[in-house]
Design a protein around this motif. Structure first.
Motif, short mmCIF file in Angstrom:
data_model
loop_
_atom_site.label_atom_id
_atom_site.label_comp_id
_atom_site.label_asym_id
_atom_site.label_seq_id
_atom_site.Cartn_x
_atom_site.Cartn_y
_atom_site.Cartn_z
N LYS A 43 44.61 40.06 28.46
CA LYS A 43 44.06 41.10 29.36
C LYS A 43 42.99 40.75 30.35
N GLY A 44 42.19 39.72 29.75
CA GLY A 44 40.90 39.00 30.62
C GLY A 44 41.96 38.27 31.65
N GLU A 45 43.20 37.77 31.77
CA GLU A 45 43.63 36.87 32.97
C GLU A 45 43.97 37.91 33.73
N LYS A 46 44.27 39.25 33.60
CA LYS A 46 44.65 40.12 34.46
C LYS A 46 43.51 41.11 35.42
N ARG A 47 42.25 40.46 34.69
CA ARG A 47 41.13 41.32 35.36
C ARG A 47 40.45 40.62 36.21
N GLY A 48 39.98 41.11 37.27
CA GLY A 48 39.04 40.55 38.53
C GLY A 48 37.68 40.98 38.64
N VAL A 49 36.95 39.93 38.80
CA VAL A 49 35.57 40.04 39.06
C VAL A 49 35.00 39.95 40.61
N CYS A 50 34.01 40.93 40.89
CA CYS A 50 33.39 41.03 42.06
C CYS A 50 31.98 40.78 41.93
N HIS A 51 31.43 39.97 42.93
CA HIS A 51 30.08 39.88 42.90
C HIS A 51 29.30 40.86 44.10
N LYS A 111 43.33 42.67 39.11
CA LYS A 111 42.89 41.40 39.90
C LYS A 111 43.10 42.15 41.63
N SER A 112 43.92 42.62 41.88
CA SER A 112 44.32 43.41 42.94
C SER A 112 43.50 44.15 43.32
N VAL A 113 43.01 45.01 42.40
CA VAL A 113 42.01 46.14 42.75
C VAL A 113 40.99 45.44 43.12
N ALA A 114 40.46 44.45 42.52
CA ALA A 114 38.90 43.68 42.99
C ALA A 114 39.17 43.10 44.12
N ASN A 119 37.69 43.22 50.04
CA ASN A 119 38.02 43.14 51.36
C ASN A 119 37.58 44.26 51.96
N MET A 120 37.78 45.46 51.56
CA MET A 120 37.61 46.60 52.10
C MET A 120 36.18 47.26 52.36
N LEU A 121 35.34 46.80 51.44
CA LEU A 121 33.89 47.33 51.43
C LEU A 121 32.82 46.31 51.95
N ASN A 122 33.23 45.12 52.05
CA ASN A 122 32.30 43.96 52.34
C ASN A 122 31.97 44.25 53.95
N GLY A 123 30.60 44.38 53.87
CA GLY A 123 30.08 44.54 55.48
C GLY A 123 29.95 46.10 55.99
N GLN A 124 30.60 46.91 55.10
CA GLN A 124 30.72 48.24 55.54
C GLN A 124 29.58 49.11 54.99
N ASP A 137 22.47 51.81 53.59
CA ASP A 137 22.61 50.24 53.29
C ASP A 137 24.01 49.90 53.29
N ILE A 138 24.19 48.53 53.33
CA ILE A 138 25.52 47.98 53.60
C ILE A 138 26.06 47.27 52.34
N TRP A 139 27.19 47.18 52.13
CA TRP A 139 27.93 46.59 51.14
C TRP A 139 27.98 45.05 51.38
N ASN A 140 27.45 44.32 50.26
CA ASN A 140 27.45 42.83 50.29
C ASN A 140 28.25 42.25 49.15
N ILE A 141 29.67 42.42 49.11
CA ILE A 141 30.45 42.25 47.87
C ILE A 141 31.44 41.14 48.25
N LYS A 142 31.75 40.43 47.09
CA LYS A 142 32.86 39.22 47.34
C LYS A 142 33.71 39.05 46.18
N TYR A 143 34.95 38.90 46.12
CA TYR A 143 35.72 38.69 45.09
C TYR A 143 35.71 37.38 44.69
N LEU A 144 35.58 37.14 43.20
CA LEU A 144 35.37 35.52 42.73
C LEU A 144 36.89 35.43 42.06
N SER A 145 37.51 34.30 42.81
CA SER A 145 38.99 34.39 42.41
C SER A 145 39.21 33.46 41.20
N LYS A 146 38.34 32.53 40.78
CA LYS A 146 38.53 31.56 39.76
C LYS A 146 37.60 32.11 38.70
#
Length: 256
Positions: A43-51, A111-114, A119-124, A137-146
């Motif tokens: 399950k952890g391999e399928k999950r995605g993390v955003c910073h 991962k796809s959701v993350a 990509n959709m919220l960063n800078g918005q 306030d503005i989103w400052n969010i990034k997807y951590l791939s590995k």
């Protein structure tokens, strides 16, 4: 004695059976734990993390979950509390007096959701109603791939360990400075008390008429310093020159 031995022989097979049952139960528990850990790993391999690089003021993990859960299912959220010094400065300046956070991580179930959320919220603009505290306030969010959630927890533990080591070093340095200062204060107090006693003694002696002509400097403690002395270099140089001249003359006359 014979009856006791028979009782022990009768009870020993039952004890062995109980031990076997306990061993079997422990083995079953181990197998279940392994299966559970394997499932969690899959399950952890399928999950995605955003910073989340910047957490707006007045936002905590509950509000962040409410905002981001509309884009996908969230598993876990961790927010780093703000440093104590910056929090104190903000309160002194009259800002937000509640708990603030500097950064955070959000784990989505997919991962796809993350990726899509980053990509959709960063800078918005975070948006919401104009009365909302996060409207400007503005989103400052990034997807951590590995990076997985276990990597984040290990990094946080390392940060805490380094922070504790720094605190321990600062405390030890502060205690050393304090001890040195206290020793110097004790020394100065001792010297000042000695001087006061000498002055009182001189005053009593002057009033009694025992010593009236002697200056007061004689009763003050004198500090005598001894420095190591070296022999002058000029005498040794002269001796060496005379020896050299005699040797040379002896060699010249001996050759003749």
């Amino acid at each position: 004695m014979g009856e006791e031995e028979l009782e022990v022989e009768k009870t020993s097979p039952a004890c062995e059976d109980d031990q076997r049952e306990d061993e079997a139960k422990t083995e079953v528990r181990k197998v279940k734990k392994k299966k559970k850990s394997l499932k969690e790993a899959v399950k952890g391999e399928k999950r995605g993390v955003c910073h989340v690089r910047r957490v707006p003021p007045r936002m905590d993990h509950v509000k962040l979950r409410q905002v981001l859960s509309q884009f996908g299912e969230i598993q876990r959220i961790y927010l780093v509390p703000e440093a104590a010094a910056s929090q104190m400065n903000r309160k002194r300046a009259g800002g937000f007096r509640g708990q603030a956070f500097s950064e955070g991580w959000v784990e989505f179930m997919k991962k796809s959701v993350a990726k899509r959320v980053a990509n959709m919220l960063n800078g918005q603009q975070i948006g919401g109603r104009k009365r909302s505290a996060f409207y400007y306030d503005i989103w400052n969010i990034k997807y951590l791939s590995k990076i997985k959630w276990d990597d984040i927890t290990d990094e946080i533990a390392k940060r805490h360990a380094v922070h504790e080591q720094k605190l321990a070093l600062e405390l030890s340095a502060a205690t050393r400075e304090r001890d040195f200062y206290l020793t110097q204060v004790d020394k100065s107090r001792a010297l000042s008390s000695i001087e006061e006693r000498i002055k009182k003694r001189q005053k009593v002696q002057q009033e009694s008429g025992e010593i009236s002509n002697l200056p007061s400097e004689q009763f003050e403690p004198k500090v005598i310093r001894q420095f190591p002395q070296k022999k002058p270099v000029a005498d040794e140089a002269g001796k060496i020159k005379r020896r050299l001249s005699k040797d040379i003359l002896a060699g010249v006359f001996g050759g003749q």
